[in-house]
Design an enzyme around this catalytic site. Structure first.
Site, PDB file in Angstrom:
ATOM      1  N   LYS A  93      24.880   2.576 -33.887  1.00 49.44           N
ATOM      2  CA  LYS A  93      24.132   3.692 -34.470  1.00 49.44           C
ATOM      3  C   LYS A  93      24.410   3.855 -35.963  1.00 49.44           C
ATOM      4  CE  LYS A  93      22.133   5.144 -30.615  1.00 49.44           C
ATOM      5  NZ  LYS A  93      20.670   5.156 -30.462  1.00 49.44           N
ATOM      6  N   GLU A 105      19.253  14.408 -33.788  1.00 47.41           N
ATOM      7  CA  GLU A 105      19.370  14.664 -32.349  1.00 47.41           C
ATOM      8  C   GLU A 105      20.387  13.675 -31.819  1.00 47.41           C
ATOM      9  OE1 GLU A 105      17.326  12.491 -33.545  1.00 47.41           O
ATOM     10  OE2 GLU A 105      17.763  10.816 -32.227  1.00 47.41           O
ATOM     11  N   SER A 157      26.462  -2.779 -27.469  1.00 44.86           N
ATOM     12  CA  SER A 157      26.034  -1.792 -28.459  1.00 44.86           C
ATOM     13  C   SER A 157      27.107  -0.757 -28.794  1.00 44.86           C
ATOM     14  CB  SER A 157      24.761  -1.097 -27.974  1.00 44.86           C
ATOM     15  OG  SER A 157      24.975  -0.515 -26.709  1.00 44.86           O
TER      16      SER A 157
END
Ligand SMILES: Cc1ncc(COP(=O)(O)O)c(C=O)c1O
Lengths: 258, 396
Positions: free
Chosen positions: B89, B111, B377
Site C-alpha cells: 500500500k 478509507e 502483498s
C-alpha cells in the site's frame, strides 16, 4: 407543456419543492405523502429512489434510504405505486436517485415508465454531464423527461454555461460544498455565491437545495433563486411526527411564504 | 489488445468518472494534472528516492525452496511484506502524497479496510507534516485493532464508520462524503485501483513498480524476465494491477487474480466479485459489482478485511472481460491453511489477504520448470488474532 416549465411560467418566485425517499417511513407511504404535499401547497415533489450507497447524502437521507430498502422498496414497486398518481396530483413530479438502480432497471425501461407514470423530470446526481450528452440525451428526449443538473459553489463559469444549456426545467443549485443535510442559516460566502450566480443572467431558472430547513433559510434562498428544495428537514419531520395529513400540512405551512 | 485507460477514463466499457457535480472540480483537477506530475523528472526523482531510502525498495524477489519442493514447481515470492509499514500500500501513498503536495493540498483523507492503507497514509502524512483523517468501518477497526493503534500513534484521526456493513465499502462512502464537504484543501488518497478516473490509472501506475522490479529480478535470477504465472490477491486490485502492469502486452505470462470466496461462492457470504457480480456503478466508476437485481450493492463477506469489498477496479473488469487475466477465488479456510503452510515451510507469516494468492497453489496445475511468482502483498502481524484462533481450533 412539461409541468415543470408550466410551473416556472406561472409562478414567479417562492417555489417550494419537497424531496422524500420513496418507501420511507413505510413501504406504502409514497403516494399518500405525494398527495398530501400537493394538497398542502407544495409546488413540486422529488421522489427519491433509495440506494444502498448514497454517496452525496448526509445521515438523514442515508437512514431514510436504508429504511426504504429494508421496507422492500424497488423501482418496479415504486412505478406500480405511482400508476394512478396523475388521477389526483397535477403538480410537477421528478424522480431523483443514483445511477446504478436506474441502469439495472434499464435506462429505456426507466424513462418509459417515468413517462407513462406522468413524471416530468429526472435528477441523477452521479450521471456525468458529458456522458448524458453522448449517451442519455436521446432517450430522455424520446420520453419527454427534463434532465435536471446540479451546480455547486465550485463549478466554474464555463461549466455553469454548459449546465445552463443542458439542464431541463431548472438548475439544481447546491447551496454549499456539502452533502445533503440541514443548516440554520447561510454564511456570507454562500450569499456571495448566490449573488455571483444571480449576476450571470442564466436562461434556465434555479432552485436552491441542500441545507434548506426552515422558513428563514427558505425565504433567504428565494431572494436569490426562483425557489428552493427541502429534503432532510422534511424527512426528519416525517421521522419525528409521522406522515399523516396534519403533520405534513403544518410542516408546509411553517415554510411557505406564498 | 489495448489495456491502457482512454482519455475519458475507460478501460473498454469499464471505468469513467460517475461523480456528483460537487466532486467535479476536484476530480478534474486531478485528471488534468496527474500525468504531468507523474512524468515530471523531479517527481520521479523524489518518488524513487523515497521508495529506496524510506520504503526499502526494491523489495526482494525470493525463491522459496521448500514451498517449491512441496508444490513441485519453481515458486518466487515478491516480498511486498518487507516494505516499510508491511504491505504494498505504501507504494501508492508515497506517490499520492507527492501529487497532493504539488496540488497544494494540506489535508489528507483515506478509507481503509485492513488498516494497511490507513497506516501507509498516516505514515506519509507524518513524513510530510500533513493532517490525516482515516475512515474505517467499525467492524474492521475491531478486527484489525493493531493498525488502528498504529494510525493513532502516527498522528492520524481514525473515524469509525457505522453505516452499511461497517466495512471497506462504507468507509469509502464516508471518505467520498468528506471530500464533497472539503473541496478546496483536501486530497483523497484512495487505497486501491478503484474510484473515478484518474484514480484507477494513477494507483496502477504507482503500483507498477512491482512488475518493473520483477522483470529485472527475474532476468537476474532466471535469465528470463517473463515468468509463466503471476498470482496476486484482489480486493480492489492494486497489488494485482501493479504486478500485472508491465506484462499486460505479453500474453505468454499468465495472470491470475485471486478473490476472496469467504465461506464459499454459493454460501451467500463471499466477496468474489467476478464470480458473483454484474456491471454496475459504485464509487465513481463502472465496474463489476456484487448487487441485487434492483441494483442495490450487496454486503460482501471475507474473513480478510482487505478483500471484503463488493467491487473491483475497472481495469480488472476489462482484463476479465477480455480474458487477459483469470479470476479465481479462495475461501477463508483455504487461505488460512495456505498461510500456515508458508509460515511453516519458509518462516514467513503472510497477511491473510496475500494468503488467498498462496491458496491458489493448491488449485493450479504447474509443471516442475514453471516459474510462478506470488505477490506477497503484506505481512501477517495485523492478523495474529485470527491466526491464533485458528491454531487453538486446530490444536496446533
Ligand atoms: C496486505 C494486503 N494485500 C492486499 C490487499 C487488497 O488490496 P488490493 O487488491 O488493492 O491490492 C490489502 C488491502 O487492504 C492488504 O492489506
Amino acid at each position: 407543456m412539461n409541468r415543470i416549465d408550466q410551473l416556472f411560467k406561472d409562478k414567479p418566485g417562492n417555489i417550494l419543492s419537497l424531496y422524500f425517499t420513496a418507501g420511507h417511513p413505510a413501504l406504502n407511504s409514497t403516494t399518500g405523502i405525494i398527495k398530501t404535499l400537493a394538497r398542502a401547497g407544495a409546488d413540486m415533489v422529488e421522489i427519491g429512489i433509495p440506494f444502498s450507497d448514497p454517496m452525496a447524502d448526509g445521515p438523514v437521507i442515508q437512514q431514510s434510504s436504508d429504511k426504504a430498502l429494508k421496507n422492500g422498496m424497488s423501482l418496479s414497486i415504486l412505478f406500480r405505486q405511482l400508476r394512478d398518481i396523475r388521477n389526483e396530483v397535477t403538480i410537477p413530479l421528478l424522480m431523483m436517485g443514483y445511477l446504478n438502480p436506474v441502469m439495472q432497471f434499464g435506462l429505456d425501461n426507466f424513462c418509459r415508465n417515468c413517462m407513462e407514470t406522468g413524471i416530468d423530470g429526472v435528477i441523477l446526481p452521479d450521471l456525468p454531464l458529458d456522458l448524458y450528452l453522448e449517451e442519455y440525451r436521446e432517450t430522455m428526449k424520446k420520453y419527454e423527461l427534463h434532465p435536471v443538473f446540479l451546480m455547486s459553489p465550485q463549478t466554474d463559469n464555463d461549466r455553469i454555461r454548459l449546465i445552463d444549456q443542458t439542464s431541463g426545467g431548472f438548475i439544481y443549485m447546491v447551496s454549499s460544498s456539502s452533502t445533503t443535510g440541514t443548516r440554520d442559516s447561510f454564511s456570507p460566502e454562500q450569499i456571495g455565491y448566490f449573488e455571483r450566480i444571480n449576476g450571470m443572467n442564466l436562461k434556465t431558472p434555479r432552485l436552491i437545495g441542500f441545507g434548506i430547513s426552515s422558513r428563514e433559510t427558505f425565504s433567504m434562498a428565494c431572494k436569490y433563486a426562483r425557489g428552493a428544495i427541502i429534503g432532510s428537514a422534511f424527512i426528519k419531520m416525517l421521522d419525528s411526527k409521522g406522515d399523516d395529513e396534519a403533520s405534513i400540512r403544518s410542516f408546509i405551512q411553517s415554510i411557505r411564504i406564498g | 489488445m489495448d489495456f491502457e485507460v482512454n482519455p475519458k477514463g475507460f478501460y473498454g466499457e469499464f471505468g469513467g468518472a460517475f461523480i456528483p457535480e460537487m466532486l467535479y472540480p476536484n476530480v478534474m483537477e486531478l485528471q488534468r494534472n496527474y500525468l504531468n506530475i507523474l512524468h515530471d523528472a523531479y517527481f520521479q526523482q523524489e518518488y524513487r528516492k523515497l521508495l529506496k531510502d524510506y520504503v526499502g525498495r526494491p523489495s526482494p524477489l525470493y525463491f522459496a525452496p521448500r514451498l517449491s519442493g512441496f508444490y513441485q514447481t519453481r515458486i518466487f515470492l515478491k516480498r511486498e511484506d518487507l516494505n516499510h509499514t508491511g504491505a504494498h500500500k505504501i507504494n501508492n501513498t508515497i506517490g499520492q502524497i507527492l501529487v497532493a503536495k504539488r496540488l497544494g493540498k494540506t489535508r489528507i483523507i483515506a478509507e481503509t479496510g485492513a488498516g494497511q492503507h490507513g497506516v501507509a497514509t498516516a505514515t506519509v502524512c507524518a513524513l510530510m507534516g500533513l493532517k490525516c483523517i482515516v475512515y474505517m468501518g467499525k467492524i474492521d477497526a475491531e478486527r484489525q485493532a493493531p493498525n488502528v493503534l498504529r494510525m493513532k500513534m502516527l498522528g492520524a484521526e481514525v473515524v469509525p464508520v457505522y453505516s452499511g456493513n461497517m466495512t471497506l465499502k462504507d468507509a469509502t462512502n464516508e471518505a467520498i462524503r468528506d471530500w464533497i464537504n472539503h473541496p478546496a484543501d483536501t486530497h483523497y488518497i484512495i487505497g486501491s485501483v478503484v474510484g473515478p478516473h484518474p484514480y484507477p490509472d494513477l494507483v496502477t501506475r504507482l503500483q507498477a513498480i512491482i512488475s518493473e522490479e520483477m522483470k529485472r529480478q527475474l532476468r537476474e535470477q532466471t535469465g528470463n524476465e517473463n515468468p509463466g504465472f503471476i498470482i496476486a490477491c484482489v480486493g480492489g486490485g492494486s497489488n494485482a494491477a501493479g504486478a500485472f502492469y508491465h506484462y499486460l502486452d505479453n500474453p505468454e505470462v499468465r495472470l491470475i487474480a485471486v478473490e476472496a470466496a469467504g465461506k464459499g461462492i454459493d454460501s451467500g457470504e463471499s466477496a468474489a466479485t467476478m464470480a458473483l457480480g454484474h456491471p454496475g456503478i459504485l464509487h465513481g466508476s463502472r465496474t463489476m459489482l456484487m448487487q441485487t437485481e434492483d441494483g442495490q450493492i450487496t454486503e460482501p463477506y471475507s474473513l480478510s478485511a482487505g478483500l471484503d469489498y463488493p467491487g473491483i477496479g475497472p481495469i480488472h473488469s476489462h482484463l476479465f472481460k477480455t480474458g487477459r487475466a483469470v479470476y479465481e477465488n479462495a475461501t477463508d479456510e483455504e487461505s488460512l491453511e495456505a498461510a500456515f503452510r508458508l509460515t511453516r515451510l519458509e518462516g514467513i507469516i503472510p497477511a491473510l489477504e496475500s494468503a488467498h494468492a498462496l491458496a491458489f497453489l493448491d488449485k493450479g496445475r504447474f509443471k516442475p520448470d514453471d516459474v510462478v511468482v506470488i505477490i506477497l502483498s503484506g505481512r501477517g502481524d495485523k492478523d495474529m488474532d485470527t491466526y491464533i484462533r485458528y491454531m487453538e481450533k486446530h490444536d496446533m
